[in-house]
Design a protein around this motif. Sequence first.
Motif, PDB file in Angstrom:
ATOM      1  N   GLU A 123      -6.612 -24.756   6.698  1.00 45.09           N
ATOM      2  CA  GLU A 123      -5.418 -25.491   7.135  1.00 45.09           C
ATOM      3  C   GLU A 123      -4.553 -25.908   5.952  1.00 45.09           C
ATOM      4  OE1 GLU A 123      -3.981 -29.323   9.796  1.00 45.09           O
ATOM      5  OE2 GLU A 123      -6.121 -29.009   9.406  1.00 45.09           O
ATOM      6  N   SER A 124      -5.159 -26.558   4.954  1.00 47.81           N
ATOM      7  CA  SER A 124      -4.369 -27.017   3.810  1.00 47.81           C
ATOM      8  C   SER A 124      -3.795 -25.845   3.032  1.00 47.81           C
ATOM      9  CB  SER A 124      -5.220 -27.889   2.889  1.00 47.81           C
ATOM     10  OG  SER A 124      -6.294 -27.146   2.338  1.00 47.81           O
ATOM     11  N   GLY A 125      -4.552 -24.735   2.990  1.00 46.30           N
ATOM     12  CA  GLY A 125      -4.046 -23.543   2.326  1.00 46.30           C
ATOM     13  C   GLY A 125      -2.808 -22.996   2.999  1.00 46.30           C
ATOM     14  N   LEU A 126      -2.746 -23.126   4.320  1.00 50.00           N
ATOM     15  CA  LEU A 126      -1.549 -22.686   5.042  1.00 50.00           C
ATOM     16  C   LEU A 126      -0.336 -23.499   4.595  1.00 50.00           C
ATOM     17  CD1 LEU A 126      -0.163 -21.071   7.335  1.00 50.00           C
ATOM     18  CD2 LEU A 126      -0.867 -22.904   8.894  1.00 50.00           C
ATOM     19  N   PRO A 128     -15.948 -23.207  14.399  1.00 44.59           N
ATOM     20  CA  PRO A 128     -14.599 -23.736  14.178  1.00 44.59           C
ATOM     21  C   PRO A 128     -13.979 -23.271  12.872  1.00 44.59           C
ATOM     22  CG  PRO A 128     -16.001 -25.444  15.059  1.00 44.59           C
ATOM     23  CD  PRO A 128     -16.899 -24.266  14.785  1.00 44.59           C
ATOM     24  N   MET A 129     -14.799 -23.073  11.845  1.00 47.90           N
ATOM     25  CA  MET A 129     -14.285 -22.547  10.578  1.00 47.90           C
ATOM     26  C   MET A 129     -13.656 -21.174  10.778  1.00 47.90           C
ATOM     27  SD  MET A 129     -16.526 -21.475   7.214  1.00 47.90           S
ATOM     28  CE  MET A 129     -17.440 -20.263   8.192  1.00 47.90           C
ATOM     29  N   VAL A 130     -14.318 -20.306  11.530  1.00 46.47           N
ATOM     30  CA  VAL A 130     -13.798 -18.964  11.797  1.00 46.47           C
ATOM     31  C   VAL A 130     -12.510 -19.048  12.611  1.00 46.47           C
ATOM     32  CG1 VAL A 130     -14.284 -16.754  12.918  1.00 46.47           C
ATOM     33  CG2 VAL A 130     -16.103 -17.946  11.681  1.00 46.47           C
ATOM     34  N   MET A 131     -12.509 -19.900  13.616  1.00 50.75           N
ATOM     35  CA  MET A 131     -11.313 -20.059  14.444  1.00 50.75           C
ATOM     36  C   MET A 131     -10.128 -20.551  13.628  1.00 50.75           C
ATOM     37  SD  MET A 131     -12.944 -21.774  17.878  1.00 50.75           S
ATOM     38  CE  MET A 131     -13.903 -20.780  19.043  1.00 50.75           C
ATOM     39  N   ALA A 132     -10.392 -21.490  12.705  1.00 47.05           N
ATOM     40  CA  ALA A 132      -9.311 -22.010  11.863  1.00 47.05           C
ATOM     41  C   ALA A 132      -8.754 -20.917  10.962  1.00 47.05           C
ATOM     42  CB  ALA A 132      -9.825 -23.184  11.032  1.00 47.05           C
ATOM     43  N   ALA A 133      -9.652 -20.138  10.359  1.00 52.50           N
ATOM     44  CA  ALA A 133      -9.202 -19.065   9.464  1.00 52.50           C
ATOM     45  C   ALA A 133      -8.320 -18.063  10.207  1.00 52.50           C
ATOM     46  CB  ALA A 133     -10.409 -18.358   8.853  1.00 52.50           C
ATOM     47  N   ILE A 134      -8.714 -17.701  11.420  1.00 52.11           N
ATOM     48  CA  ILE A 134      -7.926 -16.759  12.223  1.00 52.11           C
ATOM     49  C   ILE A 134      -6.559 -17.359  12.559  1.00 52.11           C
ATOM     50  CG2 ILE A 134      -7.783 -15.639  14.490  1.00 52.11           C
ATOM     51  CD1 ILE A 134     -10.848 -15.315  14.352  1.00 52.11           C
ATOM     52  N   SER A 135      -6.566 -18.608  13.009  1.00 50.52           N
ATOM     53  CA  SER A 135      -5.327 -19.249  13.453  1.00 50.52           C
ATOM     54  C   SER A 135      -4.323 -19.401  12.325  1.00 50.52           C
ATOM     55  CB  SER A 135      -5.638 -20.621  14.051  1.00 50.52           C
ATOM     56  OG  SER A 135      -6.533 -20.520  15.133  1.00 50.52           O
ATOM     57  N   TYR A 136      -4.804 -19.866  11.181  1.00 57.24           N
ATOM     58  CA  TYR A 136      -3.890 -20.203  10.097  1.00 57.24           C
ATOM     59  C   TYR A 136      -3.497 -19.006   9.245  1.00 57.24           C
ATOM     60  CZ  TYR A 136      -5.627 -24.821  11.388  1.00 57.24           C
ATOM     61  OH  TYR A 136      -5.987 -25.944  12.092  1.00 57.24           O
ATOM     62  N   LEU A 179      -4.420 -15.385   9.860  1.00 58.58           N
ATOM     63  CA  LEU A 179      -4.082 -14.127  10.531  1.00 58.58           C
ATOM     64  C   LEU A 179      -2.890 -14.291  11.471  1.00 58.58           C
ATOM     65  CD1 LEU A 179      -7.573 -12.544  11.336  1.00 58.58           C
ATOM     66  CD2 LEU A 179      -6.100 -12.235   9.329  1.00 58.58           C
ATOM     67  N   VAL A 180      -2.569 -15.542  11.813  1.00 63.59           N
ATOM     68  CA  VAL A 180      -1.440 -15.799  12.715  1.00 63.59           C
ATOM     69  C   VAL A 180      -0.349 -16.606  11.999  1.00 63.59           C
ATOM     70  CG1 VAL A 180      -0.695 -16.823  14.897  1.00 63.59           C
ATOM     71  CG2 VAL A 180      -2.948 -15.717  14.737  1.00 63.59           C
ATOM     72  N   GLY A 181      -0.685 -17.811  11.537  1.00 64.72           N
ATOM     73  CA  GLY A 181       0.325 -18.717  11.009  1.00 64.72           C
ATOM     74  C   GLY A 181       1.055 -18.225   9.769  1.00 64.72           C
ATOM     75  N   ALA A 182       0.302 -17.868   8.723  1.00 63.29           N
ATOM     76  CA  ALA A 182       0.932 -17.451   7.459  1.00 63.29           C
ATOM     77  C   ALA A 182       1.798 -16.200   7.622  1.00 63.29           C
ATOM     78  CB  ALA A 182      -0.133 -17.244   6.382  1.00 63.29           C
ATOM     79  N   PRO A 183       1.305 -15.135   8.293  1.00 64.18           N
ATOM     80  CA  PRO A 183       2.176 -13.960   8.486  1.00 64.18           C
ATOM     81  C   PRO A 183       3.442 -14.289   9.284  1.00 64.18           C
ATOM     82  CG  PRO A 183      -0.110 -13.365   8.888  1.00 64.18           C
ATOM     83  CD  PRO A 183      -0.063 -14.858   8.770  1.00 64.18           C
ATOM     84  N   CYS A 184       3.308 -15.159  10.288  1.00 64.27           N
ATOM     85  CA  CYS A 184       4.488 -15.538  11.069  1.00 64.27           C
ATOM     86  C   CYS A 184       5.505 -16.275  10.198  1.00 64.27           C
ATOM     87  CB  CYS A 184       4.081 -16.408  12.257  1.00 64.27           C
ATOM     88  SG  CYS A 184       3.304 -15.492  13.607  1.00 64.27           S
ATOM     89  N   SER A 185       5.010 -17.152   9.307  1.00 65.12           N
ATOM     90  CA  SER A 185       5.918 -17.865   8.399  1.00 65.12           C
ATOM     91  C   SER A 185       6.693 -16.879   7.535  1.00 65.12           C
ATOM     92  CB  SER A 185       5.122 -18.829   7.506  1.00 65.12           C
ATOM     93  OG  SER A 185       4.690 -19.959   8.228  1.00 65.12           O
ATOM     94  N   TYR A 186       5.994 -15.899   6.995  1.00 63.21           N
ATOM     95  CA  TYR A 186       6.651 -14.927   6.108  1.00 63.21           C
ATOM     96  C   TYR A 186       7.684 -14.103   6.867  1.00 63.21           C
ATOM     97  CZ  TYR A 186       7.411 -11.236   2.717  1.00 63.21           C
ATOM     98  OH  TYR A 186       8.003 -10.361   1.840  1.00 63.21           O
ATOM     99  N   VAL A 187       7.291 -13.594   8.030  1.00 64.36           N
ATOM    100  CA  VAL A 187       8.199 -12.737   8.802  1.00 64.36           C
ATOM    101  C   VAL A 187       9.427 -13.521   9.249  1.00 64.36           C
ATOM    102  CG1 VAL A 187       8.441 -11.457  10.960  1.00 64.36           C
ATOM    103  CG2 VAL A 187       6.405 -11.140   9.556  1.00 64.36           C
ATOM    104  N   LEU A 188       9.214 -14.722   9.774  1.00 62.82           N
ATOM    105  CA  LEU A 188      10.348 -15.515  10.264  1.00 62.82           C
ATOM    106  C   LEU A 188      11.288 -15.933   9.131  1.00 62.82           C
ATOM    107  CD1 LEU A 188       8.443 -17.755  12.835  1.00 62.82           C
ATOM    108  CD2 LEU A 188      10.150 -16.007  13.377  1.00 62.82           C
ATOM    109  N   ALA A 189      10.713 -16.220   7.947  1.00 63.78           N
ATOM    110  CA  ALA A 189      11.543 -16.690   6.834  1.00 63.78           C
ATOM    111  C   ALA A 189      12.270 -15.565   6.123  1.00 63.78           C
ATOM    112  CB  ALA A 189      10.672 -17.463   5.837  1.00 63.78           C
ATOM    113  N   PHE A 190      11.543 -14.479   5.810  1.00 63.16           N
ATOM    114  CA  PHE A 190      12.094 -13.470   4.903  1.00 63.16           C
ATOM    115  C   PHE A 190      12.504 -12.161   5.586  1.00 63.16           C
ATOM    116  CE2 PHE A 190       9.242 -16.188   2.399  1.00 63.16           C
ATOM    117  CZ  PHE A 190      10.147 -16.667   1.465  1.00 63.16           C
TER     118      PHE A 190
END
Length: 452
Positions: A252-255, A392-400, A402-413
């Motif tokens: 989470e914090s890494g995201l 929960p650790m695995v779920m967090a890694a997937i959410s943040y 595999l989903v969150g970070a790529p979405c941030s990059y695509v939406l921003a750039f």
Amino acid sequence: MAIAKTYPEHARAILILGLPLIGSNLAQFAIHMTDSIMLGWYAVEALAAVTLAGALFFVLFIVGSGFAWAVMPMVAQASEMEDDAQIRRTTRMAMWLSLIYGAVMIMPMWFSGQLFLLIGQDPEIAQLAQDYLRIAGWGILPALLVMVLKSYLSALERIGFMLIATIGAAFLNAGLNYALIFGNFGAPEMGIHGAATASVILQIFSFGVLGLYAAFVMPQHALFQRIWRLDMDAFSGVFRLGWPIGLTNLAESGLFSAASVMMGWIGTIELAAHGIALQFAGAMFMVHLGLSQAATVRAGRAMGRKDQTGLKIGAQVIIMMSILFSVFTIIIFLGVPELLISLFLDADDPDRIAILAVGVGLLAVAAVFQLADGVQVLALGLLRGVQDTRQPMVMAAISYWLVGAPCSYVLAFVIGLDGAGVWLGLVIGLGVAAVLLIIRFWSRHISKAVAV
């Protein structure tokens, strides 16, 4: 202590524990916010640098805090079973693990300038961030020990003194910053170096105060007697529960740190606005975090007495509290964003208008993710309370990641939404995490609860 049975009784028990925890979290957060406000008054470059440096420090710190967080459910369960020996063993070995981890993490902070350059940050900002961390980085050792003692006291529901100590630390930090950043009270003007020095002094002070309290008020636990003796069983137990918590925190914090990096790619103005908006989002998150910590303790105690019904009712009550606070936060962020952002800026700063424009847009997006952020951290707190941390650790890694970070990059750039796109990606990642984690808790740990 009386065992809550009805919804109002659960709500009262949660508030008695949760409100001081929330207050302590807000006071702790005020320490970091004070750094940002005063450095924002000092120079925009200093604010951008401490935003970058703070992101790295927080990532390293929050991973190591996994061992401290493991203390909370383990000590809560042991306390419910009146096992003082297990309380002592768990807390001592958490301190061991925290010190070992903290010592290793000083090295990457010392050479952080090269890391910031490798990820595309401005050379001047990267150098200032490294200068900050070469001083503030030493504070990770007492800071992690403070986290262990706070978890220990929270699990025992001895949080009144912890709240007072943290509020006192916040005032001390403001005074130290005012003196060392600007050169007041006869101190030298040290700028960003002064903020770092104040941070280290503060962490050492906080550990000393909480350590003395634990030693003299609860001598039956004898936390610091023969602390040099290794207890392999307790060491292993804390490690097994703590490392997945640490990696979940990292996910989470890494995201959010990745978001800071992406904002740095966009520009210094955007990074500074991001740092300011993140302060307010983080302050509101402290309320949800306090509720999450209360959830961990209450769930741990329910587990200790095998109270499945109490676990279910408590979870329902605390989730509703979080949702109601999210609605309040959304109203504030959408209602007075200019007022909030301007608190961090000098009226004569030539970049003031530009930072305000970016920051207001970011707060609007931050309002959207308040609900998801609150639910996901509460679900994590409940899962930690029942000592369910690996899945929960695995779920967090997937959410943040595999989903969150790529979405941030695509939406921003790619789509071109810039800073707003980075934050919309955060919304998506947090939303996915909230859904996965609450389903995990309810289907695995509540499905067998008796009907209420």
